[in-house]
Design an enzyme around this catalytic site. Sequence first.
Site, short mmCIF file in Angstrom:
data_model
loop_
_atom_site.label_atom_id
_atom_site.label_comp_id
_atom_site.label_asym_id
_atom_site.label_seq_id
_atom_site.Cartn_x
_atom_site.Cartn_y
_atom_site.Cartn_z
N ILE A 63 -57.02 54.82 4.51
CA ILE A 63 -57.85 53.83 3.56
C ILE A 63 -57.27 53.04 2.89
CG2 ILE A 63 -59.44 54.57 5.60
CD1 ILE A 63 -61.18 55.11 3.24
N ALA A 84 -63.59 59.68 4.72
CA ALA A 84 -64.53 59.65 3.59
C ALA A 84 -64.13 61.44 3.15
CB ALA A 84 -66.09 59.96 3.31
N THR A 125 -74.45 58.92 4.05
CA THR A 125 -75.29 60.17 3.79
C THR A 125 -77.04 59.84 3.93
OG1 THR A 125 -75.94 62.65 2.97
CG2 THR A 125 -74.46 60.50 2.06
N ASP A 126 -78.47 61.18 4.59
CA ASP A 126 -79.19 60.82 3.22
C ASP A 126 -79.26 61.02 1.46
OD1 ASP A 126 -78.78 63.59 3.66
OD2 ASP A 126 -80.87 63.76 4.56
N GLU A 127 -78.10 61.80 1.98
CA GLU A 127 -77.58 62.66 0.04
C GLU A 127 -77.71 61.51 -1.15
OE1 GLU A 127 -75.13 65.43 -0.87
OE2 GLU A 127 -75.11 65.94 1.15
N TYR A 156 -70.43 63.54 -4.42
CA TYR A 156 -69.72 63.70 -3.40
C TYR A 156 -71.27 62.31 -3.11
CZ TYR A 156 -70.89 62.72 1.13
OH TYR A 156 -71.27 63.08 2.86
N LYS A 160 -70.96 58.26 -2.27
CA LYS A 160 -72.08 57.54 -1.23
C LYS A 160 -72.15 56.38 -1.41
CE LYS A 160 -70.52 58.53 3.00
NZ LYS A 160 -69.87 58.22 3.38
P1 NAD Z 1 -64.72 65.68 7.44
O1 NAD Z 1 -64.71 65.35 6.32
O2 NAD Z 1 -65.55 66.49 8.77
O3 NAD Z 1 -64.07 64.49 8.01
C1 NAD Z 1 -63.60 63.07 7.20
C2 NAD Z 1 -61.88 62.78 7.92
O4 NAD Z 1 -61.67 61.45 7.01
C3 NAD Z 1 -61.11 63.86 8.55
O5 NAD Z 1 -60.49 63.40 9.54
C4 NAD Z 1 -60.15 63.07 6.61
O6 NAD Z 1 -58.30 63.18 6.90
C5 NAD Z 1 -60.48 62.02 6.99
N1 NAD Z 1 -59.74 60.48 5.78
C6 NAD Z 1 -60.27 61.55 4.76
N2 NAD Z 1 -59.54 60.93 3.22
C7 NAD Z 1 -58.84 59.48 4.12
C8 NAD Z 1 -58.34 58.62 3.85
N3 NAD Z 1 -58.10 58.11 2.31
N4 NAD Z 1 -58.10 58.21 4.41
C9 NAD Z 1 -58.21 57.64 6.20
N5 NAD Z 1 -58.33 59.01 6.03
C10 NAD Z 1 -59.57 60.02 5.57
O7 NAD Z 1 -66.38 64.93 7.27
P2 NAD Z 1 -67.39 63.76 8.21
O8 NAD Z 1 -68.62 65.40 7.81
O9 NAD Z 1 -66.74 64.14 9.50
O10 NAD Z 1 -68.23 63.21 8.04
C11 NAD Z 1 -67.68 61.32 8.68
C12 NAD Z 1 -68.54 60.61 7.70
O11 NAD Z 1 -69.69 60.64 7.68
C13 NAD Z 1 -68.40 60.88 6.10
O12 NAD Z 1 -68.48 59.27 5.78
C14 NAD Z 1 -69.51 61.31 5.87
O13 NAD Z 1 -69.67 61.31 4.45
C15 NAD Z 1 -70.65 60.72 6.54
N6 NAD Z 1 -71.74 61.65 7.06
C16 NAD Z 1 -71.59 63.28 7.17
C17 NAD Z 1 -72.30 64.01 7.21
C18 NAD Z 1 -72.43 65.32 7.77
O14 NAD Z 1 -73.35 66.31 7.86
N7 NAD Z 1 -70.92 66.28 8.20
C19 NAD Z 1 -73.93 63.44 7.30
C20 NAD Z 1 -74.00 62.04 6.96
C21 NAD Z 1 -73.12 61.65 6.92
O1 DAU Z 2 -76.92 65.61 4.40
C1 DAU Z 2 -76.52 64.75 5.00
C2 DAU Z 2 -75.13 65.58 4.51
O2 DAU Z 2 -75.04 67.16 4.52
C3 DAU Z 2 -73.67 64.86 4.60
O3 DAU Z 2 -73.83 63.93 3.50
C4 DAU Z 2 -71.97 65.98 3.54
O4 DAU Z 2 -71.42 65.18 4.45
C5 DAU Z 2 -72.88 67.13 4.50
O5 DAU Z 2 -71.69 67.83 3.81
C6 DAU Z 2 -73.76 67.81 4.18
O6 DAU Z 2 -74.17 68.16 2.90
P1 DAU Z 2 -74.40 69.95 2.45
O7 DAU Z 2 -74.02 69.89 1.07
O8 DAU Z 2 -76.21 69.74 2.93
O9 DAU Z 2 -74.39 70.42 3.68
P2 DAU Z 2 -73.34 71.81 3.09
O10 DAU Z 2 -72.90 71.92 5.20
O11 DAU Z 2 -72.28 71.81 2.41
O12 DAU Z 2 -74.67 72.45 2.93
C7 DAU Z 2 -75.21 72.80 3.22
C8 DAU Z 2 -76.78 74.02 2.55
O13 DAU Z 2 -75.97 75.70 2.67
C9 DAU Z 2 -76.74 73.32 1.34
O14 DAU Z 2 -77.72 73.74 1.13
C10 DAU Z 2 -76.21 74.19 0.64
C11 DAU Z 2 -75.42 75.09 1.49
N1 DAU Z 2 -74.43 76.79 1.45
C12 DAU Z 2 -74.10 76.83 1.90
C13 DAU Z 2 -72.70 76.48 1.90
C14 DAU Z 2 -71.47 76.25 2.07
C15 DAU Z 2 -75.43 78.07 1.34
O15 DAU Z 2 -76.27 78.67 1.32
N2 DAU Z 2 -73.81 78.75 1.91
C16 DAU Z 2 -72.20 78.08 1.80
O16 DAU Z 2 -72.21 78.91 2.40
#
Ligand code: NAD
Ligand code: DAU
Length: 340
Positions: A63, A84, A125-127, A156, A160
């Site tokens: 991107i 992202a 994200t809510d973060e 992170y 965002k």
């Molecule tokens: P993910 O890490 O699983 O996927 C990210 C994707 O983006 C991958 O396919 C990666 O190859 C691609 N990517 C990374 N850098 C890139 C670049 N420079 N150019 C093009 N593609 C690129 O992430 P996810 O968990 O699917 O999250 C997707 C979006 O949702 C993110 O913006 C994240 O901040 C947001 N989000 C995630 C969560 C969650 O719980 N996972 C919650 C709220 C918001």
């Molecule tokens: O709130 C939305 C966010 O949720 C997204 O924006 C992020 O992309 C997504 O990764 C997620 O963030 P968290 O940091 O909350 O997710 P994670 O899965 O890394 O961790 C969830 C919770 O579990 C957190 O409190 C840390 C804890 N944890 C995580 C791992 C990997 C553990 O206790 N043990 C672990 O091994």
Amino acid sequence: MAKYNKILVTGGAGFIGTNFVRYVIKNNPDVQIVVLDKLTYAGNADNLKDLPEDRVQLVVGDINDADLVDQLVQKTQAVVHFAAESHNDRALHDPRVFMQTNLMGTFTLIEAARKYHVRFHHVSTDEVYGDLPLRPTTPDLDKFTTSSQYKPSSPYSATKAGADLLVRAWVRSFGLQATISNTSNNYGPYQHIEKFIPRQITNIMSGIRPKLYGNGQNVRDWIHVLDHVAGIWAILERGEIGETYLLGANEELDNLTVLQMILQNMGLDSQDFDFVADRPGHDLRYAIDATKAQNDLNWQPQYTDFAAGLQQTIQWYQAHQSWWQADKTAVEANYAKDKQ
Ligand code: NAD
Ligand code: DAU
């Protein structure tokens, strides 16, 4: 008929992006999607390979590549921006790529979207709101709303938050046709195994003891990924330009509870895990007030039984070992470097 039938999806080979593409293709026969994805460690082209080739095209690229982005954006009606760097633990060790992708990458996309007057949806994200105290709380600190203050606490979430603010500024200064969604923790199929729930499921399947950070009391507000992607689709179809929507499913659980549900579901004792060092700066609690999205978009989460959604997720990882097994050693070696 869908409002937009040519859509560019960035990050469409990652966890939520994959679920979004699959959801839209299944439910909207008139929609064609181009996925722009760099296929970092988190992206997987196989996630999309069974989808119809005449409706889904994968472009492998960054991107941050302004020429490529320009070419793709001028041919689309809407951009849904998922791409992202998304993992907090990685950001603590190597924040630079988060700046490049999450900030500069978003900048590159919104510049193209404003040039071609293309509808833009930014997935966030809510973060960005920082964290909340553990309950009981005062009413103003009970849940995040669209008027909560931006107060990100991690590298992170700071990137965002910065990206959200760029999108807001482009709406105000340049009339960018954009919306934003801020969503809580997703779970479900295709999530990378570095994340909490799939890490513990695949640990158990690999004979590794699950790892819980700190005292396990931190709370996350879980939403099934299919509810999240349905919410994003509702925003594209019915959202108001310039608005922010918070998507959540009222499923606050502390990490210890979630881990013990996984252990029980997989036939292990509730004490079969290790407490490990806490994540630096570990956010205490997230909680979403999704009233606005529910009222304005006619969107409601459907996966409201977390235990059932978790069980289906466990079954998905059990049925798709070839999807994650090749990555497992490297993911755990990466964590071991940090003694997690
Ligand atoms: P993910 O890490 O699983 O996927 C990210 C994707 O983006 C991958 O396919 C990666 O190859 C691609 N990517 C990374 N850098 C890139 C670049 N420079 N150019 C093009 N593609 C690129 O992430 P996810 O968990 O699917 O999250 C997707 C979006 O949702 C993110 O913006 C994240 O901040 C947001 N989000 C995630 C969560 C969650 O719980 N996972 C919650 C709220 C918001
Ligand atoms: O709130 C939305 C966010 O949720 C997204 O924006 C992020 O992309 C997504 O990764 C997620 O963030 P968290 O940091 O909350 O997710 P994670 O899965 O890394 O961790 C969830 C919770 O579990 C957190 O409190 C840390 C804890 N944890 C995580 C791992 C990997 C553990 O206790 N043990 C672990 O091994």
